[in-house]
Write a protein that holds these residues in place. Sequence first.
Motif, mmCIF file in Angstrom:
data_model
loop_
_atom_site.group_PDB
_atom_site.id
_atom_site.type_symbol
_atom_site.label_atom_id
_atom_site.label_comp_id
_atom_site.label_asym_id
_atom_site.label_seq_id
_atom_site.Cartn_x
_atom_site.Cartn_y
_atom_site.Cartn_z
ATOM 1 N N GLU A 35 -0.225 1.502 -18.405
ATOM 2 C CA GLU A 35 0.272 0.234 -17.885
ATOM 3 C C GLU A 35 1.743 0.372 -17.519
ATOM 4 O OE1 GLU A 35 0.688 -4.463 -19.297
ATOM 5 O OE2 GLU A 35 -0.710 -3.102 -20.318
ATOM 6 N N ILE A 36 2.132 -0.285 -16.429
ATOM 7 C CA ILE A 36 3.525 -0.316 -16.007
ATOM 8 C C ILE A 36 3.868 -1.714 -15.538
ATOM 9 C CG2 ILE A 36 3.729 2.125 -15.392
ATOM 10 C CD1 ILE A 36 3.313 1.358 -12.467
ATOM 11 N N CYS A 37 5.142 -2.046 -15.650
ATOM 12 C CA CYS A 37 5.627 -3.305 -15.097
ATOM 13 C C CYS A 37 6.859 -3.025 -14.257
ATOM 14 C CB CYS A 37 5.961 -4.296 -16.210
ATOM 15 S SG CYS A 37 6.413 -5.933 -15.587
ATOM 16 N N PHE A 38 6.772 -3.363 -12.980
ATOM 17 C CA PHE A 38 7.940 -3.284 -12.118
ATOM 18 C C PHE A 38 8.844 -4.471 -12.433
ATOM 19 C CE2 PHE A 38 4.648 -1.038 -9.680
ATOM 20 C CZ PHE A 38 5.293 0.167 -9.492
ATOM 21 N N THR A 39 10.130 -4.202 -12.563
ATOM 22 C CA THR A 39 11.104 -5.236 -12.925
ATOM 23 C C THR A 39 12.274 -5.171 -11.952
ATOM 24 O OG1 THR A 39 12.064 -3.707 -14.553
ATOM 25 C CG2 THR A 39 10.442 -5.304 -15.360
ATOM 26 N N GLU A 40 12.010 -5.533 -10.717
ATOM 27 C CA GLU A 40 13.032 -5.404 -9.671
ATOM 28 C C GLU A 40 14.222 -6.331 -9.936
ATOM 29 O OE1 GLU A 40 12.519 -2.928 -7.996
ATOM 30 O OE2 GLU A 40 10.426 -2.734 -7.397
ATOM 31 N N HIS A 41 15.391 -5.891 -9.481
ATOM 32 C CA HIS A 41 16.625 -6.639 -9.720
ATOM 33 C C HIS A 41 16.697 -7.918 -8.893
ATOM 34 C CE1 HIS A 41 18.860 -3.909 -12.253
ATOM 35 N NE2 HIS A 41 18.659 -2.897 -11.447
ATOM 36 N N LYS A 258 5.805 -1.853 -36.141
ATOM 37 C CA LYS A 258 4.479 -1.250 -36.070
ATOM 38 C C LYS A 258 3.814 -1.506 -34.726
ATOM 39 C CE LYS A 258 3.695 -1.575 -41.051
ATOM 40 N NZ LYS A 258 2.808 -2.108 -42.138
ATOM 41 N N GLU A 259 4.439 -2.367 -33.934
ATOM 42 C CA GLU A 259 3.853 -2.753 -32.642
ATOM 43 C C GLU A 259 4.934 -2.835 -31.563
ATOM 44 O OE1 GLU A 259 0.251 -5.692 -34.163
ATOM 45 O OE2 GLU A 259 2.272 -6.515 -33.873
ATOM 46 N N TYR A 260 4.527 -2.609 -30.353
ATOM 47 C CA TYR A 260 5.329 -2.955 -29.184
ATOM 48 C C TYR A 260 4.487 -3.875 -28.321
ATOM 49 C CZ TYR A 260 2.662 0.413 -26.340
ATOM 50 O OH TYR A 260 1.667 1.083 -25.677
ATOM 51 N N TYR A 261 5.088 -4.474 -27.297
ATOM 52 C CA TYR A 261 4.414 -5.527 -26.547
ATOM 53 C C TYR A 261 4.403 -5.258 -25.041
ATOM 54 C CZ TYR A 261 4.068 -8.509 -30.661
ATOM 55 O OH TYR A 261 3.738 -9.012 -31.897
ATOM 56 N N THR A 262 3.339 -5.737 -24.423
ATOM 57 C CA THR A 262 3.279 -5.893 -22.976
ATOM 58 C C THR A 262 3.085 -7.383 -22.703
ATOM 59 O OG1 THR A 262 0.877 -5.534 -22.926
ATOM 60 C CG2 THR A 262 2.307 -3.594 -22.648
ATOM 61 N N PHE A 263 3.096 -7.748 -21.426
ATOM 62 C CA PHE A 263 2.975 -9.164 -21.064
ATOM 63 C C PHE A 263 1.986 -9.339 -19.913
ATOM 64 C CE2 PHE A 263 6.692 -9.479 -23.603
ATOM 65 C CZ PHE A 263 6.874 -10.817 -23.933
ATOM 66 N N GLU A 264 1.319 -10.477 -19.922
ATOM 67 C CA GLU A 264 0.482 -10.898 -18.804
ATOM 68 C C GLU A 264 0.661 -12.395 -18.624
ATOM 69 O OE1 GLU A 264 -4.043 -10.553 -17.001
ATOM 70 O OE2 GLU A 264 -3.558 -9.650 -18.939
#
Length: 273
Positions: A35-41, A258-264
């Motif tokens: 999974e990837i998330c583009f985070t344009e400026h 113990k966890e990291y997060y993604t978003f939808e």
Amino acid sequence: MSITADYHMHTHHSGDSTAPMEDMIKSSLDKGLKEICFTEHQDADFPDWYNLPEFPFILDTNAYREEFLHYKELYAGRIDMKFGVEVGMQTHIAAENTEFVQKGDYDFVIASIHLVNRKDPFYPDFWEGDTVENIYRQCFDSTLENIKLFTDFDVLGHIDYVSRYAPKGDTTYCYSRFADQIDEILSYLIKNDKGLDFNSKLLGNDISLLPNPVPDVLKRYKELGGKIITVGSDAHTPEKIACGFEKMRDIALTCGFKEYYTFEKRTPIAHTL
């Protein structure tokens, strides 16, 4: 387990990158990301410095969305792609930034401080005319002020961004020296269900360096009750994607996560580290 989502990256839609979006996707696949998330400026009212083009960080949201949707369909089933943005905060444009985000239908929003007193710490003249310690304090004061004014975001980007560009040899920055200000920022984030961008950009230059935030800040966020961290390379070129992620995982685990997060659609989703 391993970290399989890079949640901070830029393409040619950002004013400081020329990377084709498809090259970033292919590199992500090559590195085993799921999974990837583009985070344009989007940095409205960025000052005109150093021969930058006019409006260097004003995001053409329509063009960005159109290309994103094209590749999201093309690579469906191979990698999960999310539509994000990194918003540059300044107090006088807080309302403008809020309106921008609300119109964008983003999956994920990073709020970042790139400017203090209309100057970017990337440039040497930012550090002139005051002590380094006072400048750090101004940056942390500005961060707290801004996140109270602009609240429509999911994580605070690279909380100690300013430390990346401190004068060579300076040892002013450490968590303990600015704990009063940093704790106030972290406590406000936690109270308002905001997370931290755990950012590996410096590790892409030298694996011996520390990420943003430094481990002591990340650990303090956890101690105060913080839960939400996203992991991002802040890559502006394909080869920097997922840089230092093994070290990032080790640091996060050592700090108690113990966890990291993604978003939808702005909703956090937990993943085991």
